[in-house]
Design an enzyme around this catalytic site. Sequence first.
Site, PDB file in Angstrom:
ATOM      1  N   GLY A  21      -2.183  -9.375   2.435  1.00 20.82           N
ATOM      2  CA  GLY A  21      -2.919  -8.210   1.928  1.00 20.82           C
ATOM      3  C   GLY A  21      -2.339  -8.157   0.389  1.00 20.82           C
ATOM      4  N   GLY A  24      -4.287  -6.010  -2.635  1.00 19.91           N
ATOM      5  CA  GLY A  24      -4.430  -4.793  -2.540  1.00 19.91           C
ATOM      6  C   GLY A  24      -3.829  -3.752  -3.234  1.00 19.91           C
ATOM      7  CD  GLN A  25      -3.428   2.316  -4.650  1.00 20.97           C
ATOM      8  OE1 GLN A  25      -3.710   2.602  -3.302  1.00 20.97           O
ATOM      9  NE2 GLN A  25      -3.130   3.120  -5.326  1.00 20.97           N
ATOM     10  CG  ASP A  47      -5.890 -10.102  -0.209  1.00 12.10           C
ATOM     11  OD1 ASP A  47      -5.160  -9.396  -0.317  1.00 12.10           O
ATOM     12  OD2 ASP A  47      -7.034 -10.266   0.202  1.00 12.10           O
ATOM     13  CE1 TYR A 156      -6.206   3.300   6.668  1.00  7.04           C
ATOM     14  CE2 TYR A 156      -6.003   5.518   6.160  1.00  7.04           C
ATOM     15  CZ  TYR A 156      -5.669   4.417   5.877  1.00  7.04           C
ATOM     16  OH  TYR A 156      -4.437   4.106   4.932  1.00  7.04           O
ATOM     17  CE  LYS A 160      -3.087   2.293   8.110  1.00  7.31           C
ATOM     18  NZ  LYS A 160      -2.482   0.853   7.843  1.00  7.31           N
TER      19      LYS A 160
END
Length: 326
Positions: A21, A24-25, A47, A156, A160
Amino acid sequence: MPTPSPADPATRLPGNILVIGACGQLGLELTAALRQLYEPRCVVAADVRPPKDEHLLHDGPFELLDVLDRTRLDKLLRQYRPRQVYHLAALLSATAEKNPLFGWQLNMDGLLNVLEAAVAHGIGQVYWPSSIAVFGPDTPREHTPQLTIMNPNTVYGISKLAGEQWCEWYHRKHGLDVRSLRYPGLIGYKSLPGGGTTDYAVDIYHKAVAGQPYECFLEAGTYLPMMYMPDALQATLDVMHAPAERIKIRTSYNLGAMSFAPEEVAASIQRHRPDFQISYAPDQRQAIANSWPASIDDTAARQDWGWQPQFDLDRMTDDMLLHLGK
Ligand code: SER
């Protein structure tokens, strides 16, 4: 820099790190931070899509990886034999509400693939991010404790919370050294978030430096826990570098830095740009924000491995405007 081939002895060193990932941010900045800290060619970025960021592609190895593809994951783990895997690929809160089944599949099956593969390949350490989204409308909103009522009501958040329990289970059953932090909203100037409820706190700075007004998708008075990216990177590296006996929580650590509402960001920006204007047009993300804590009690992180944030709102604003203005 060319991607090392499997025959390259460098890829066989026990020192490799795999970041899943990486576009991503968080992934973009964490990969860069790890490449600064270690030999860049030992930090493998992966990614599902090719990076737009030049550095990610050229400063070290990059591999295409859909984390749902266990065969490909196994191949990369055999090839690079990383000692650490940072698994950051996920759908964020707002996007997962729109694609609930895919959100669940990516967030859950992706994590289970990584945990299973980590056990099978004897990976030394795994990092996986959790979130303030594990809390829900029944949770005490102020100084939300580490251990409290959770009851998340977003896809989400449910993913989590389940993920945290899976991490704890793999640690207990398999001795896997998996570590995790419950990030607040993350704000940085190098990368844009995608599909989160806290994204406004990044978007607002981009509008401010463009000389434009900002229409906020959360209403005034919506307090949420937030954190500047350098603090988030520091926390991530600190928790991963802490001796194993200091890591007493194997679900995920509460992590706090600051808490603010949109009008306070606007006021902080107006110290530099008095003409900056904010207006409010709350959308479906307001309900998500309302279900989350306003502030976080992170005593356990401070006590167990010495967590100490550096940035408050004004200091972050000064830095964001400085860098985005360049
Ligand atoms: N920043 C995330 C989101 O808004 C929360 O973890 O979805």
